[in-house]
Design a protein around this motif. Structure first.
Motif, PDB file in Angstrom:
ATOM      1  N   CYS A 156      43.615  38.721  47.501  1.00 51.64           N
ATOM      2  CA  CYS A 156      43.874  39.058  48.894  1.00 51.64           C
ATOM      3  C   CYS A 156      45.378  39.235  49.070  1.00 51.64           C
ATOM      4  O   CYS A 156      46.145  38.296  48.811  1.00 51.64           O
ATOM      5  N   LEU A 157      45.811  40.402  49.498  1.00 51.31           N
ATOM      6  CA  LEU A 157      47.233  40.686  49.636  1.00 51.31           C
ATOM      7  C   LEU A 157      47.826  40.082  50.904  1.00 51.31           C
ATOM      8  O   LEU A 157      49.045  40.008  51.045  1.00 51.31           O
ATOM      9  N   GLU A 158      46.973  39.629  51.819  1.00 50.45           N
ATOM     10  CA  GLU A 158      47.459  39.005  53.041  1.00 50.45           C
ATOM     11  C   GLU A 158      47.712  37.514  52.860  1.00 50.45           C
ATOM     12  O   GLU A 158      48.308  36.868  53.723  1.00 50.45           O
ATOM     13  N   ASN A 159      47.226  36.964  51.750  1.00 45.33           N
ATOM     14  CA  ASN A 159      47.567  35.594  51.346  1.00 45.33           C
ATOM     15  C   ASN A 159      47.644  35.604  49.822  1.00 45.33           C
ATOM     16  O   ASN A 159      47.897  36.640  49.232  1.00 45.33           O
ATOM     17  N   TYR A 160      47.418  34.493  49.181  1.00 45.82           N
ATOM     18  CA  TYR A 160      47.547  34.446  47.729  1.00 45.82           C
ATOM     19  C   TYR A 160      46.209  34.172  47.039  1.00 45.82           C
ATOM     20  O   TYR A 160      46.163  33.878  45.849  1.00 45.82           O
ATOM     21  N   GLY A 161      45.113  34.271  47.792  1.00 44.70           N
ATOM     22  CA  GLY A 161      43.807  33.941  47.230  1.00 44.70           C
ATOM     23  C   GLY A 161      43.384  34.903  46.139  1.00 44.70           C
ATOM     24  O   GLY A 161      43.447  36.120  46.309  1.00 44.70           O
ATOM     25  N   GLU A 162      42.925  34.358  45.024  1.00 37.94           N
ATOM     26  CA  GLU A 162      42.467  35.154  43.892  1.00 37.94           C
ATOM     27  C   GLU A 162      41.159  34.583  43.375  1.00 37.94           C
ATOM     28  O   GLU A 162      40.998  33.363  43.286  1.00 37.94           O
ATOM     29  N   ASP A 163      40.210  35.471  43.041  1.00 46.07           N
ATOM     30  CA  ASP A 163      39.005  35.012  42.371  1.00 46.07           C
ATOM     31  C   ASP A 163      38.522  36.092  41.421  1.00 46.07           C
ATOM     32  O   ASP A 163      38.906  37.255  41.517  1.00 46.07           O
ATOM     33  N   ALA A 164      37.679  35.688  40.492  1.00 50.56           N
ATOM     34  CA  ALA A 164      37.224  36.590  39.429  1.00 50.56           C
ATOM     35  C   ALA A 164      36.041  37.416  39.894  1.00 50.56           C
ATOM     36  O   ALA A 164      35.099  36.895  40.503  1.00 50.56           O
ATOM     37  N   ILE A 165      36.070  38.710  39.600  1.00 48.84           N
ATOM     38  CA  ILE A 165      34.887  39.552  39.716  1.00 48.84           C
ATOM     39  C   ILE A 165      34.028  39.358  38.466  1.00 48.84           C
ATOM     40  O   ILE A 165      32.827  39.160  38.553  1.00 48.84           O
ATOM     41  N   ILE A 166      34.682  39.398  37.299  1.00 47.41           N
ATOM     42  CA  ILE A 166      34.020  39.042  36.047  1.00 47.41           C
ATOM     43  C   ILE A 166      35.071  38.614  35.032  1.00 47.41           C
ATOM     44  O   ILE A 166      36.144  39.210  34.947  1.00 47.41           O
ATOM     45  N   GLU A 167      34.757  37.545  34.281  1.00 43.86           N
ATOM     46  CA  GLU A 167      35.603  37.101  33.179  1.00 43.86           C
ATOM     47  C   GLU A 167      34.824  37.258  31.880  1.00 43.86           C
ATOM     48  O   GLU A 167      33.613  36.990  31.842  1.00 43.86           O
ATOM     49  N   ASN A 168      35.506  37.680  30.825  1.00 48.14           N
ATOM     50  CA  ASN A 168      34.763  37.936  29.591  1.00 48.14           C
ATOM     51  C   ASN A 168      34.239  36.662  28.954  1.00 48.14           C
ATOM     52  O   ASN A 168      33.348  36.709  28.107  1.00 48.14           O
ATOM     53  N   SER A 169      34.769  35.510  29.353  1.00 49.31           N
ATOM     54  CA  SER A 169      34.233  34.242  28.855  1.00 49.31           C
ATOM     55  C   SER A 169      32.792  34.025  29.313  1.00 49.31           C
ATOM     56  O   SER A 169      32.053  33.241  28.713  1.00 49.31           O
ATOM     57  N   SER A 170      32.376  34.747  30.368  1.00 47.05           N
ATOM     58  CA  SER A 170      31.000  34.646  30.856  1.00 47.05           C
ATOM     59  C   SER A 170      30.069  35.637  30.174  1.00 47.05           C
ATOM     60  O   SER A 170      28.859  35.592  30.385  1.00 47.05           O
TER      61      SER A 170
END
Length: 493
Positions: A156-170
């Motif tokens: 989110c560019l309006e704050n610093y929130g980040e989350d994964a759409i997909i990680e290759n570890s999954s």
């Protein structure tokens, strides 16, 4: 209650202590402070997260006063790193955008002997042109031929929130790459999975489809994508790609194609198609990009040369053909916008602004994988007049490469290695209606020292108009449990 009171008293004491070495005891200097990230003189969108920064080479007590119109905020620090309060920062931005005035930032330090330095103020300009609220990118270790953990993330560019759409570890630690969106729509996305659970994952309006795009008529599975604005068609390159390391050269890595073509995928018919002009055996065609109206398909093309022996002789022109979405037919008349044979340089990653006014592309001395080329710069052309737009302000001595447009055509994101020459980071710049570019700024982070310790590269930054909501577990489950839909191929005549 007593704990909060003590904390408040301690904070007041710290401010009083700091103020005691500022004010009349602060020694003024005519120079602005050296800060990292460099936000001096940049233009930021009104809805950007606070651009936290640190005073370079200083880790003591300091304060920063930010003033615009009737708004002002004072921030203190014990370690030379300023973390701006989000709500106060938003008030400053709104006041600046409304008044047309810049935010003036004055920094004062306090030395151990009590004497401080008051630096000349620097300006942060604020545009009322908002950015899309999200950005999607891949995080990958900056290795050459191998990788460990990687993933596609949204921020989110309006704050610093980040989350994964997909990680290759999954998903078996294979490669996930080449994510893209139709018109910055978070509900219209695709990306590739390689090695483990291979296939192209197509996410549309909450539905997930896995595709097998390898056919008897194409040289590989699909690679670099571009959505048609109507959503039915997706242009791809198909590439026979190899990588070599060059320890004795300034460009440490060269990625090259020994063969490549451009094709279009029809999502309604599960069919790839092309024309002979986009799949010639004596040419390398790659990096397709639809126009904003969807009536032209741009691509890069070079005369084929023996690889890897003559990799420095591969220079890509920028060309286009017509496209009729109603009939799904590609044109056969190839127009050249940038001729590598006469210019002596090479084009990659053409990207058209959503309003159709401008095209941004990367230009390097040779080849097409500009992310590894230190000489790679961004160039822009006004498609309405054909004039070249001045882009020196966004370039650096290090590589500038992958780039994308905001949905309102007023902002660009791009990758650059300018911080240290090794890691790619995301920069952002404003684009005025006439194409004038502002000084770019580094993606803000909550921790001003984030980029000093973060050991991954940002890859393929894309603006998105909202959050991707498809859960990772659904994507992985579809990849594991479904048979990929088989795609056919047809050569148009």
């Amino acid at each position: 209650m007593r704990r909060y009171l003590l904390t408040y008293i301690a904070a007041l004491a710290f401010v009083a202590e700091l103020c005691g070495c500022g004010g009349s005891e602060a020694v003024p200097t005519a120079s602005a402070p050296r800060i990292f990230p460099d936000y001096d003189g940049v233009t930021v969108p009104v809805n950007i997260a606070p651009p936290n920064f640190r005073i370079e080479g200083y880790d003591g007590r300091a304060r920063a006063t930010l003033v615009v119109a009737s708004q002002h905020v004072t921030v203190t620090t014990r370690d030379g790193a300023f973390r701006l309060p989000r709500r106060a920062w938003r008030r400053l931005c709104e006041a600046a955008a409304a008044s047309g005035e810049a935010i003036a930032v004055t920094v004062e330090t306090c030395g151990k002997d009590g004497a401080g330095v008051r630096y000349a103020p620097f300006a942060i300009y604020v545009s009322g042109d908002e950015i899309d609220p999200y950005m999607v990118y891949r995080l990958i270790e900056p290795g050459y031929e191998t990788w460990g953990e990687m993933g596609i993330y949204q921020r989110c560019l309006e704050n610093y929130g980040e989350d994964a759409i997909i990680e290759n570890s999954s998903a078996g630690y294979g490669c996930v790459n080449c994510h893209t969106f139709c018109g910055q729509d978070p509900d219209m996305m695709l990306f590739h999975m390689r090695q483990s659970l291979p296939g192209t994952m197509l996410l549309r309006d909450g539905r997930i489809e896995r595709l097998n795009t390898a056919t008897d008529g194409t040289i590989s599975s699909t690679v670099y994508p571009s959505w048609h604005p109507g959503g039915r068609y997706i242009a791809f390159s198909v590439n026979a790609t190899k990588l070599i390391t060059l320890p004795d050269e300034s460009n440490r890595v060269e990625v090259f194609d020994s063969a490549s073509d451009v094709v279009v995928y029809d999502t309604g018919r599960h069919e790839l198609f092309t024309v002979p002009e986009l799949s010639r055996g004596d040419r390398f065609e790659t990096f397709p990009a639809f126009s904003a109206a969807g009536d032209r398909l741009y691509f890069c093309v070079a005369d084929s040369v023996e690889m890897p022996r003559r990799y420095k002789d591969a220079r890509y022109s920028l060309c286009s053909v017509s496209f009729d979405a109603a009939s799904g037919r590609l044109g056969t008349q190839v127009d050249t916008l940038y001729n590598a044979r006469t210019s002596g340089r090479s084009v990659s990653f053409p990207r058209v602004s959503p309003d159709g006014a401008f095209m941004l592309y990367a230009l390097s001395d040779y080849g097409n994988f500009s992310i590894w080329h230190r000489d790679a710069d961004l160039r822009m052309v006004d498609l309405r007049s054909g004039r070249e737009v001045e882009t020196a302000v966004v370039n650096s001595p290090e590589a500038e490469s992958y780039h994308s447009w905001s949905s309102n055509s007023r902002w660009i994101l791009f990758n650059s290695r300018r911080v240290d020459g090794l890691y790619t980071h995301v920069y952002m710049a404003h684009v005025a209606a006439d194409g004038t570019l502002s000084k770019p700024f580094l993606l803000p982070q909550r921790d001003p020292d984030f980029y000093r310790t973060f050991m991954k590269s940002y890859n393929i930054p894309e603006f998105v108009r909202g959050r991707v909501t498809v859960p990772e577990r659904r994507i992985v489950s579809e990849a594991r449990e479904s048979e990929p839909a088989k795609v056919t191929f047809r050569m148009q005549q």
